[in-house]
Scaffold this active site. Sequence first.
Site, mmCIF file in Angstrom:
data_model
loop_
_atom_site.group_PDB
_atom_site.id
_atom_site.type_symbol
_atom_site.label_atom_id
_atom_site.label_comp_id
_atom_site.label_asym_id
_atom_site.label_seq_id
_atom_site.Cartn_x
_atom_site.Cartn_y
_atom_site.Cartn_z
ATOM 1 N N TYR A 152 -14.129 8.259 25.048
ATOM 2 C CA TYR A 152 -12.801 8.168 25.668
ATOM 3 C C TYR A 152 -12.317 9.542 26.108
ATOM 4 O O TYR A 152 -11.846 9.714 27.243
ATOM 5 C CB TYR A 152 -11.833 7.552 24.658
ATOM 6 C CG TYR A 152 -10.459 7.239 25.183
ATOM 7 C CD1 TYR A 152 -10.256 6.209 26.088
ATOM 8 C CD2 TYR A 152 -9.349 7.969 24.748
ATOM 9 C CE1 TYR A 152 -8.971 5.905 26.554
ATOM 10 C CE2 TYR A 152 -8.071 7.673 25.202
ATOM 11 C CZ TYR A 152 -7.883 6.642 26.106
ATOM 12 O OH TYR A 152 -6.620 6.347 26.570
HETATM 13 N N1 LIG Z 1 -1.630 2.949 25.114
HETATM 14 C C1 LIG Z 1 -1.893 4.238 24.904
HETATM 15 O O1 LIG Z 1 -1.671 4.770 23.825
HETATM 16 C C2 LIG Z 1 -2.465 5.068 26.004
HETATM 17 C C3 LIG Z 1 -2.378 6.474 25.907
HETATM 18 C C4 LIG Z 1 -2.929 7.249 26.903
HETATM 19 C C5 LIG Z 1 -3.551 6.646 27.974
HETATM 20 N N2 LIG Z 1 -3.619 5.296 28.039
HETATM 21 C C6 LIG Z 1 -4.312 4.702 29.182
HETATM 22 O O2 LIG Z 1 -3.434 3.861 29.874
HETATM 23 C C7 LIG Z 1 -4.189 2.807 30.497
HETATM 24 C C8 LIG Z 1 -3.593 1.463 30.116
HETATM 25 O O3 LIG Z 1 -3.656 1.322 28.710
HETATM 26 P P1 LIG Z 1 -2.838 0.207 27.914
HETATM 27 O O4 LIG Z 1 -2.396 0.839 26.664
HETATM 28 O O5 LIG Z 1 -1.858 -0.446 28.801
HETATM 29 O O6 LIG Z 1 -4.036 -0.794 27.570
HETATM 30 P P2 LIG Z 1 -4.056 -2.411 27.445
HETATM 31 O O7 LIG Z 1 -5.300 -2.741 26.715
HETATM 32 O O8 LIG Z 1 -2.744 -2.898 26.923
HETATM 33 O O9 LIG Z 1 -4.180 -2.881 28.976
HETATM 34 C C9 LIG Z 1 -5.305 -2.528 29.755
HETATM 35 C C10 LIG Z 1 -5.516 -3.569 30.832
HETATM 36 O O10 LIG Z 1 -6.677 -3.159 31.586
HETATM 37 C C11 LIG Z 1 -7.508 -4.285 31.778
HETATM 38 N N3 LIG Z 1 -8.899 -3.850 31.905
HETATM 39 C C12 LIG Z 1 -9.656 -3.253 30.961
HETATM 40 N N4 LIG Z 1 -10.896 -3.050 31.426
HETATM 41 C C13 LIG Z 1 -10.921 -3.509 32.694
HETATM 42 C C14 LIG Z 1 -11.918 -3.598 33.691
HETATM 43 N N5 LIG Z 1 -13.170 -3.161 33.471
HETATM 44 N N6 LIG Z 1 -11.603 -4.131 34.888
HETATM 45 C C15 LIG Z 1 -10.357 -4.614 35.124
HETATM 46 N N7 LIG Z 1 -9.369 -4.578 34.205
HETATM 47 C C16 LIG Z 1 -9.644 -4.032 33.008
HETATM 48 C C17 LIG Z 1 -7.295 -5.159 30.545
HETATM 49 O O11 LIG Z 1 -7.644 -6.523 30.786
HETATM 50 C C18 LIG Z 1 -5.810 -4.960 30.275
HETATM 51 O O12 LIG Z 1 -5.012 -5.931 30.915
HETATM 52 C C19 LIG Z 1 -5.633 2.995 30.033
HETATM 53 O O13 LIG Z 1 -6.352 3.703 31.028
HETATM 54 C C20 LIG Z 1 -5.482 3.833 28.786
HETATM 55 O O14 LIG Z 1 -6.623 4.584 28.505
HETATM 56 C C21 LIG Z 1 -3.084 4.484 27.094
#
Ligand SMILES: NC(=O)c1ccc[n+]([C@@H]2O[C@H](COP(=O)([O-])OP(=O)(O)OC[C@H]3O[C@@H](n4cnc5c(N)ncnc54)[C@H](O)[C@@H]3O)[C@@H](O)[C@H]2O)c1
Length: 245
Positions: A152
């Site tokens: 990651y």
């Molecule tokens: N939540 C956190 O703490 C956090 C912190 C920093 C960065 N992020 C980043 O923010 C983004 C969103 O995270 P989140 O917390 O909303 O996650 P989440 O798991 O709640 O939502 C992610 C969404 O992406 C979709 N997804 C995953 N893989 C996919 C693929 N191969 N093709 C199409 N859709 C796909 C999933 O179905 C889901 O609906 C991510 O890139 C994550 O790395 C999140």
Amino acid sequence: MERGFAGRMAVVTGGARGLGLAIARRLAAGGARLAIWDQDGAAAAAAAAELRGHAEVLDVTDAAAVEAALARSEAALGPCDILVANAGITGPNHRLEDYPIEAWRRVVEVDLVGVFLCCRAVLPGMRARDRGRIVTIASIAGKEGNPNASAYSAAKAGVIALTKSLGKELAETAIRVNCLAPAAVETDLFAQMSPEQIAWMKSKIPLGRFGLPEEIAEMAAFCASDAVSFTTGAVFDVSGGRAVY
Ligand SMILES: NC(=O)c1ccc[n+]([C@@H]2O[C@H](COP(=O)([O-])OP(=O)(O)OC[C@H]3O[C@@H](n4cnc5c(N)ncnc54)[C@H](O)[C@@H]3O)[C@@H](O)[C@H]2O)c1
């Protein structure tokens, strides 16, 4: 209600839940037409229905599926003005030497190659129209490196570098591309991580709490707006004070 996105068409990958849905809601509140791209068809359809947008079910690692999703989204909603490349996974937490090789590869494929493929798809149209905003969602892990999350952290560092590189490639155009580096926000993503990892992440945030999806969405909306004109290839901290650069 602020209508800064009136008439704009925005694609949000991973827009079915979590940060992507919060960002999609924020852009829709500003008047944008939303294309929700997600691998979860039911959740994508629900999000699109709520926002009166368009849903596409796809895996962002599939180049042909990304191209097809863009063609259908543009046929439904008009040319893409805004891409928020948000879809991502954390993968499991392991020490590097114990990390399952296929899981490591999958994280890089979704989190980094997926961003590349979505940017690659929208860029010819944005260049032809000489307008557009791209917002990539990295992570504080990509700046600092989180232990037990080497895949990651590496993939998110890659997103930061991709954004910097692309910003320079597009500098002679009116297209701006910027990146967010959030710290931990409580979403369904937490289900992929160990409780120890989640507690460690919270302990690193000087504000002493997790971020809220709406707080990330506000910064994403700023980066997607016309207000961002002299900034490109930049990384915006949304980490509750964790980032030191
Ligand atoms: N939540 C956190 O703490 C956090 C912190 C920093 C960065 N992020 C980043 O923010 C983004 C969103 O995270 P989140 O917390 O909303 O996650 P989440 O798991 O709640 O939502 C992610 C969404 O992406 C979709 N997804 C995953 N893989 C996919 C693929 N191969 N093709 C199409 N859709 C796909 C999933 O179905 C889901 O609906 C991510 O890139 C994550 O790395 C999140």
